[in-house]
Design a protein around this motif. Structure first.
Motif, PDB file in Angstrom:
ATOM      1  N   ARG A  98      18.065  10.139  15.818  1.00  0.00           N
ATOM      2  CA  ARG A  98      17.831   8.752  15.958  1.00  0.00           C
ATOM      3  C   ARG A  98      18.169   8.281  17.298  1.00  0.00           C
ATOM      4  O   ARG A  98      19.537   9.350  18.023  1.00  0.00           O
ATOM      5  N   ARG A  99      17.813   7.263  17.880  1.00  0.00           N
ATOM      6  CA  ARG A  99      18.844   7.187  19.547  1.00  0.00           C
ATOM      7  C   ARG A  99      20.291   6.720  19.074  1.00  0.00           C
ATOM      8  O   ARG A  99      21.046   6.552  18.402  1.00  0.00           O
ATOM      9  N   ALA A 100      20.976   6.976  20.181  1.00  0.00           N
ATOM     10  CA  ALA A 100      22.177   6.859  20.836  1.00  0.00           C
ATOM     11  C   ALA A 100      22.159   6.486  22.408  1.00  0.00           C
ATOM     12  O   ALA A 100      22.582   7.115  22.858  1.00  0.00           O
ATOM     13  N   GLY A 101      21.980   5.067  21.610  1.00  0.00           N
ATOM     14  CA  GLY A 101      22.114   4.865  22.934  1.00  0.00           C
ATOM     15  C   GLY A 101      20.576   5.473  24.034  1.00  0.00           C
ATOM     16  O   GLY A 101      19.506   5.605  23.521  1.00  0.00           O
ATOM     17  N   THR A 102      21.017   5.101  25.469  1.00  0.00           N
ATOM     18  CA  THR A 102      19.393   5.064  26.128  1.00  0.00           C
ATOM     19  C   THR A 102      19.704   6.386  26.717  1.00  0.00           C
ATOM     20  O   THR A 102      18.134   7.003  27.211  1.00  0.00           O
ATOM     21  N   ASP A 103      20.905   7.431  26.583  1.00  0.00           N
ATOM     22  CA  ASP A 103      19.894   8.251  27.159  1.00  0.00           C
ATOM     23  C   ASP A 103      20.892   9.804  26.306  1.00  0.00           C
ATOM     24  O   ASP A 103      21.215  10.670  26.462  1.00  0.00           O
ATOM     25  N   ALA A 108      31.058  17.537   4.931  1.00  0.00           N
ATOM     26  CA  ALA A 108      32.427  17.149   6.736  1.00  0.00           C
ATOM     27  C   ALA A 108      31.474  17.420   7.222  1.00  0.00           C
ATOM     28  O   ALA A 108      31.714  16.769   8.608  1.00  0.00           O
ATOM     29  N   ALA A 109      30.861  18.328   8.134  1.00  0.00           N
ATOM     30  CA  ALA A 109      30.156  18.576   9.613  1.00  0.00           C
ATOM     31  C   ALA A 109      29.098  17.202   9.585  1.00  0.00           C
ATOM     32  O   ALA A 109      29.610  17.194  10.638  1.00  0.00           O
ATOM     33  N   LEU A 110      28.725  16.832   9.437  1.00  0.00           N
ATOM     34  CA  LEU A 110      28.077  16.116   8.756  1.00  0.00           C
ATOM     35  C   LEU A 110      28.808  14.207   9.335  1.00  0.00           C
ATOM     36  O   LEU A 110      28.169  13.397  10.312  1.00  0.00           O
ATOM     37  N   ASP A 111      30.014  14.141   9.189  1.00  0.00           N
ATOM     38  CA  ASP A 111      30.976  13.408   9.522  1.00  0.00           C
ATOM     39  C   ASP A 111      31.199  13.497  10.771  1.00  0.00           C
ATOM     40  O   ASP A 111      31.775  12.221  12.012  1.00  0.00           O
ATOM     41  N   HIS A 112      30.694  14.904  10.835  1.00  0.00           N
ATOM     42  CA  HIS A 112      31.543  15.487  12.732  1.00  0.00           C
ATOM     43  C   HIS A 112      30.272  15.227  13.550  1.00  0.00           C
ATOM     44  O   HIS A 112      30.969  15.364  14.593  1.00  0.00           O
ATOM     45  N   ILE A 113      29.060  14.812  13.000  1.00  0.00           N
ATOM     46  CA  ILE A 113      28.076  14.797  13.870  1.00  0.00           C
ATOM     47  C   ILE A 113      28.203  13.786  15.423  1.00  0.00           C
ATOM     48  O   ILE A 113      28.288  12.750  15.290  1.00  0.00           O
ATOM     49  N   VAL A 114      27.683  13.902  16.471  1.00  0.00           N
ATOM     50  CA  VAL A 114      28.253  13.166  17.708  1.00  0.00           C
ATOM     51  C   VAL A 114      26.569  13.440  18.698  1.00  0.00           C
ATOM     52  O   VAL A 114      26.004  13.879  17.993  1.00  0.00           O
ATOM     53  N   PRO A 115      27.068  12.538  19.200  1.00  0.00           N
ATOM     54  CA  PRO A 115      25.863  12.197  20.093  1.00  0.00           C
ATOM     55  C   PRO A 115      25.696  12.743  20.949  1.00  0.00           C
ATOM     56  O   PRO A 115      25.937  13.231  21.179  1.00  0.00           O
ATOM     57  N   GLU A 116      24.310  13.658  21.453  1.00  0.00           N
ATOM     58  CA  GLU A 116      23.709  14.725  22.193  1.00  0.00           C
ATOM     59  C   GLU A 116      23.237  13.821  23.232  1.00  0.00           C
ATOM     60  O   GLU A 116      21.726  13.061  23.224  1.00  0.00           O
TER      61      GLU A 116
END
Length: 234
Positions: A122-127, A151-159
């Protein structure tokens, strides 16, 4: 003993290596898990980030030379670093990772693989983008326990998108850097056949682990043992 830099893949950060770092340190290595640009407290515009920024982050931590370990999309990151300063890359270790050829983009590489299904984004902002946690664990973390996957899913971040769309330029200096590939035979994200093909094209020595895409969760001891073995041969 070696300086070893551990580089995460897309939508992850240094946390994913938390079980691997102490195992390598116990072998006497100087180990650091890095965050690539665009996460943590990095306030730069994600649309302006490049593979050169990844290379700069890695080389800034490499000292006089390091073994560079890249997982998944981190294969592009370590390749960019080795291209920029091959004398600082003692060995490149690709863990279920993208081992590019000159002119590849990460997006194009992923589209060339045999996998028919992957986790949704899913999009995380425009970029930037992020994995949709719903249904992602069976692809990313098969073989890990439910608690480890959660725990790993709790640590995912926008790319950030931009580095994934950039063509990587690789020259003879990169080709000369020693390479090894740890193929994860039960991977549901990057099929084992595609991993085998990349290892052969990249002239990388191949080692196999009977794990899914994220052995740092499902078999950190096996992964650390292989990284140690390869690093000691460098």
């Amino acid at each position: 003993m070696k300086r070893i830099l551990l580089i995460h893949g897309a939508c992850h950060d240094h946390w994913c290596w938390h079980a691997t770092v102490p195992l390598l340190e116990a072998q006497g290595h100087d180990v650091l898990a890095l965050d690539m640009p665009g996460r943590g407290n990095d306030t730069r515009d994600p649309a302006a980030l490049t593979l050169a920024d990844h290379a700069e982050t890695i080389l800034g931590a490499a000292g006089d030379g390091a073994v560079l370990v890249g997982h998944s999309a981190g294969g592009f990151s370590i390749s960019a670093a080795a291209q920029a300063a091959p004398e600082k890359a003692l060995h490149l270790i690709y863990v279920a990772a993208l081992l590019p050829q000159d002119g590849d983009t990460l997006v194009g590489k992923m589209r060339s693989f045999e996998a028919k299904e992957r986790p949704r984004f899913r999009r995380a902002g425009t970029d930037a983008y992020i994995f949709d946690p719903e249904g992602a664990a069976p692809f990313l973390y098969n073989g890990a326990t439910e608690a480890e996957a959660a725990a790993a899913l709790d640590h995912i971040v926008p790319e950030p998108n931009a580095p994934h769309q950039e063509e990587i330029r690789l020259e003879p200096g990169f080709d000369a850097v020693p390479k090894s590939y740890i193929r994860c035979t039960e991977d549901r994200m990057i099929p084992a056949a595609d991993q085998e093909r990349m290892a052969a094209q990249g002239k990388a020595a191949r080692y196999d682990l009977a794990t899914g895409h994220s052995p740092f969760l499902s078999d950190p001891r096996g992964l650390a043992a292989l990284i140690h073995r390869i690093a000691e041969s460098s």
